[in-house]
Design a protein around this motif. Structure first.
Motif, PDB file in Angstrom:
ATOM      1  N   ALA A 112      27.886  41.845  36.078  1.00 53.71           N
ATOM      2  CA  ALA A 112      28.065  40.296  35.885  1.00 53.71           C
ATOM      3  C   ALA A 112      29.541  40.130  36.411  1.00 53.71           C
ATOM      4  O   ALA A 112      29.868  38.910  36.459  1.00 53.71           O
ATOM      5  CB  ALA A 112      28.357  39.789  34.338  1.00 53.71           C
ATOM      6  N   SER A 113      30.305  40.986  36.794  1.00 57.27           N
ATOM      7  CA  SER A 113      31.824  40.725  37.168  1.00 57.27           C
ATOM      8  C   SER A 113      32.044  41.239  38.650  1.00 57.27           C
ATOM      9  O   SER A 113      32.107  40.244  39.503  1.00 57.27           O
ATOM     10  CB  SER A 113      32.561  41.180  36.256  1.00 57.27           C
ATOM     11  OG  SER A 113      32.566  42.642  36.193  1.00 57.27           O
ATOM     12  N   VAL A 114      31.762  42.385  38.854  1.00 59.84           N
ATOM     13  CA  VAL A 114      31.839  42.950  40.203  1.00 59.84           C
ATOM     14  C   VAL A 114      30.912  42.547  41.187  1.00 59.84           C
ATOM     15  O   VAL A 114      31.166  42.015  42.136  1.00 59.84           O
ATOM     16  CB  VAL A 114      32.106  44.537  40.077  1.00 59.84           C
ATOM     17  CG1 VAL A 114      32.236  45.243  41.511  1.00 59.84           C
ATOM     18  CG2 VAL A 114      33.245  45.296  39.177  1.00 59.84           C
ATOM     19  N   GLY A 115      29.728  42.441  40.647  1.00 62.31           N
ATOM     20  CA  GLY A 115      28.265  42.106  41.537  1.00 62.31           C
ATOM     21  C   GLY A 115      28.631  40.711  41.935  1.00 62.31           C
ATOM     22  O   GLY A 115      28.478  40.035  43.048  1.00 62.31           O
ATOM     23  N   THR A 116      29.005  39.613  41.066  1.00 65.70           N
ATOM     24  CA  THR A 116      29.251  38.278  41.244  1.00 65.70           C
ATOM     25  C   THR A 116      30.488  38.300  42.173  1.00 65.70           C
ATOM     26  O   THR A 116      30.239  37.471  42.948  1.00 65.70           O
ATOM     27  CB  THR A 116      29.550  37.704  39.862  1.00 65.70           C
ATOM     28  OG1 THR A 116      28.348  37.819  39.051  1.00 65.70           O
ATOM     29  CG2 THR A 116      29.866  36.350  40.192  1.00 65.70           C
TER      30      THR A 116
END
Length: 717
Positions: A296-300
């Motif tokens: 939810a953070s790096v991928g986003t």
């Protein structure tokens, strides 16, 4: 920008027709980049089109006038400077008719509308299957569900929700920052077999909530969400929603918020997961929370926020710049430049408003194309590394989509595009000439060729110094940092156990001498056995003497003695084989790099023209190379032979060829001996990169060799 001509040769086909917008089509104003535009909304097909004010006024005149010609004449009379030309009117009516938005005086309007809708549906299906790796499969209409549940979650889409979101974000970032070392350490097991099911489940759930975020924001601002389904992203099923009705919002801030809604939800989930992760110990909850943080953070940030891909970041950028259909407009701008400056097509219309916009739209087109190619190639290599057959299928699909289909479209454009009337043969000749010139350039024209290899700077000589026997460290005879000569004592150790064993052995030898004298006269057979036993004791005595001598550790080679930590353990007991320090030379250095046998054959075939080495941190200076040597990687080499022959009494293990790992494929260690340079400081262990200039050869040969090496290295093909 040149104004299109007022008159058009196709005008007679539409001049006397009676047309108007069909029922259900709505038009409402919007402002883009400080200018008024109008959005045509097809409520039946949930499609949107943008037109300029002159085109809007012409459509209004169609409702009042009897014919197309009458509407155009009234537009020309009311606003002669802004009225659309006949060609623009023909193009506008053609687009509206093809989209099924017009009602005319011709018979069979219902049939024509039905056919237009069927044609649009076929076009969408064809476009979906043409984009096979991003296939969308619609499943449900979530609009009614969103309407019913909006009161329960709609209060979060407010200033209070923003405050809560920011508070959780701060707490989440704080939780990760305070446990950063642990956070980094746990990343090693992210792709482990035990974690992959949890990781995939987290992706499905997070992306589902991501899409519902788009839906709720769109519904909150009054838009409709008519479609939800599964998108096969490289055959990986992920949810999606159709929130395109947000394009009709007049405020660009609302359109941008709908585009960012999914990322807002994911950042919220990542913040909550970070708090849970920091307050739990190892277990399922802890692992799931960590997976949620990463997805939810790096991928986003890497995918959804990237405007070069047609995800959320793309739509946000499009709304903020007030440039609808950014990608297609960039493509049309690139096509305009091709037609105007290469094909010399007259009266071409630039989709961009200004020269600056032309530049950045063209830049966006090139950058997004290159990025998508690199991303797809990276995904292909990653997938094929795990599943070779699937990788081959993906490669075939990429070849068709990114080479065969574009070539087919280009040929169709050259043969059928009406914009090339009068210039078709010239355009075809130019394209053919460019292809031939490009093919000849990459296959026949020699270009610079070089080989790069990463390696480690080593001093020559260099030797590690080890404790040759277990004992107590009693004295450092030479301080660390001193230049020593070969054989000079460095460290003195003592061993009480070894001394006692030597004394006991000496007593055994004396007792044995007495027994031998007695047996010589009385029992000759026993005398022979005692003599053999004595020889074994002598061998043992010599071995113990060597071990005692090794307690005085000497320099195996000449150089600088480096042992910064040894002084802190004086008086401690050290085991045999403990590393005490190193002795390294300071006048001669070489860079060692590991190279495959195929490359070594090419490099050492008399083809090297020039070699240079750059040291990490001192890249401004290129060091010259005096000599190149290639040594088989599973061979100890000269230094290894020398060090292994040193007496163990010196406490030197050297490079211990017996413990070297043998490679499954032939590798060589290439040594580039460096020419000293006072402006570049060299230290053993530095990272460096060597560049070897080879004879020039065509780019095609270089690319084919790199591709072949890639297959040999990764797939053993």
């Amino acid at each position: 920008m040149n104004r299109p001509p007022t008159f058009d040769e196709s005008w007679h086909r539409v001049e006397d027709r009676r047309v108007c917008l069909r029922p259900g089509v709505e038009i409402f104003p919007q402002r883009f980049r400080g200018m008024r535009w109008y959005v045509v909304q097809d409520s039946l097909g949930n499609r949107f089109f943008r037109i300029r004010p002159p085109a809007y006024r012409f459509i209004c005149e169609l409702e009042r006038s009897g014919t197309v010609g009458g509407a155009w004449e009234r537009s020309l009379k009311n606003s002669p400077e802004e009225a659309p030309g006949q060609g623009e009117v023909v193009q506008l009516l053609s687009q509206l008719h093809q989209s099924g938005l017009l009602r005319s005086d011709l018979g069979g309007d219902v049939t024509a509308l039905f056919e237009a809708q069927q044609k649009e549906q076929r076009r969408q299906v064809t476009a979906q299957w043409a984009n096979l790796f991003f296939l969308r499969i619609p499943l449900i209409n979530p609009d009614r569900f969103l309407q019913r549940t909006l009161p329960a979650v709609g209060w979060l889409i407010s200033k209070l929700g923003l405050v809560i979101w920011l508070l959780l974000l701060v707490l989440g970032v704080k939780a990760v920052a305070e446990n950063w070392q642990q956070f980094r350490a746990e990343s090693g097991g992210l792709l482990g077999a035990a974690n992959l099911p949890w990781l995939y489940a987290a992706i499905i759930v997070i992306k589902g909530l991501h899409e519902y975020g788009h839906g709720y924001f769109c519904r909150k601002f009054g838009g409709e969400v008519p479609q939800m389904g599964i998108m096969l992203l490289l055959f990986n099923p992920l949810p999606y929603v159709d929130a395109s009705s947000s394009w009709a919002f007049r405020e660009k801030s609302k359109r941008a918020l709908v585009g960012a809604a999914g990322m807002i939800v994911e950042i919220l989930l990542a913040s909550v997961a970070a708090i849970v992760w920091a307050n739990t110990r190892e277990g399922i909850e802890h692992a799931i929370a960590y997976n949620v943080i990463i997805i939810a953070s790096v991928g986003t940030l890497l995918f959804n926020l990237n405007p070069l891909l047609r995800f959320d970041g793309y739509h946000i950028l499009s709304d903020l710049l007030e440039v609808p259909n950014l990608q297609s407009r960039a493509s049309r701008t690139a096509l305009y430049l091709l037609e105007k400056y290469v094909f010399r097509v007259p009266n071409t219309a630039n989709p961009a408003e200004t020269r600056v916009e032309t530049f950045w739209l063209t830049f966006y087109f090139v950058a997004s194309f290159i990025y998508r190619i690199l991303l797809l190639v990276g995904i292909l290599l990653l997938v094929s590394g795990w599943f070779f057959i699937i990788g081959i299928l993906l490669a075939i699909g990429f070849f068709v989509l990114w080479l065969v289909v574009p070539v087919f479209k280009a040929i169709k454009y050259l043969l059928t595009s009406p914009r090339l009337e009068g210039r078709r043969h010239v355009a075809a000749a130019i394209c053919l000439g460019l292809v031939m010139v490009l093919g000849a350039a990459i296959s026949l024209v020699p270009m610079p060729s070089h080989f790069r290899a990463n390696g480690v700077i080593r001093s020559d000589p260099f030797a590690r110094v080890y404790a040759g026997s277990a004992g107590d460290l009693v004295e450092m005879l030479v301080p660390s940092g001193t230049v020593v000569v070969e054989g000079q004592p460095l460290v003195r150790m003592v061993s009480f156990d070894l001394d006692q064993e030597i004394k006991l052995l000496q007593l055994d030898l004396r007792r044995l001498e007495t027994l031998k004298r007695d047996a010589l006269e009385t029992d000759p057979v026993r005398h022979l056995s005692l003599q053999e036993y004595q020889q074994a004791l002598v061998v043992r005595q010599q071995k113990l003497a060597d071990q005692k001598a090794s307690l005085l550790v000497r320099a195996p080679v000449a150089g600088r003695w480096i042992s910064p930590e040894l002084g802190t353990v004086v008086g401690a007991t050290l085991q045999r084989g403990t590393e005490l320090g190193v002795v390294q030379g300071e006048e001669k250095f070489y860079m060692a790099a590991v190279v495959r046998q195929a490359e070594v054959a090419r490099l050492f075939g008399g083809n090297i023209q020039k070699t240079g080495v750059k040291v990490r941190g001192q890249e401004a200076k290129t060091l010259a190379v005096s000599d190149l040597q290639a040594i088989p990687a599973d061979h100890p080499g000269e230094n290894g032979r020398q060090n292994s022959n040193q007496p163990q009494a010196q406490g030197v293990a050297g490079m211990d060829a017996g413990r070297q790992a043998m490679s499954s494929e032939p590798f060589f260690e290439v040594r580039a001996f460096l020419v000293p340079d006072s402006t570049c400081m060299l230290v053993h262990g530095q990272q460096g990169i060597a560049r070897l200039d080879l004879p020039w050869e065509p780019l095609l040969s270089q690319w084919l060799r790199s591709l072949r090496q890639l297959f040999q290295r990764n797939y053993r093909v």
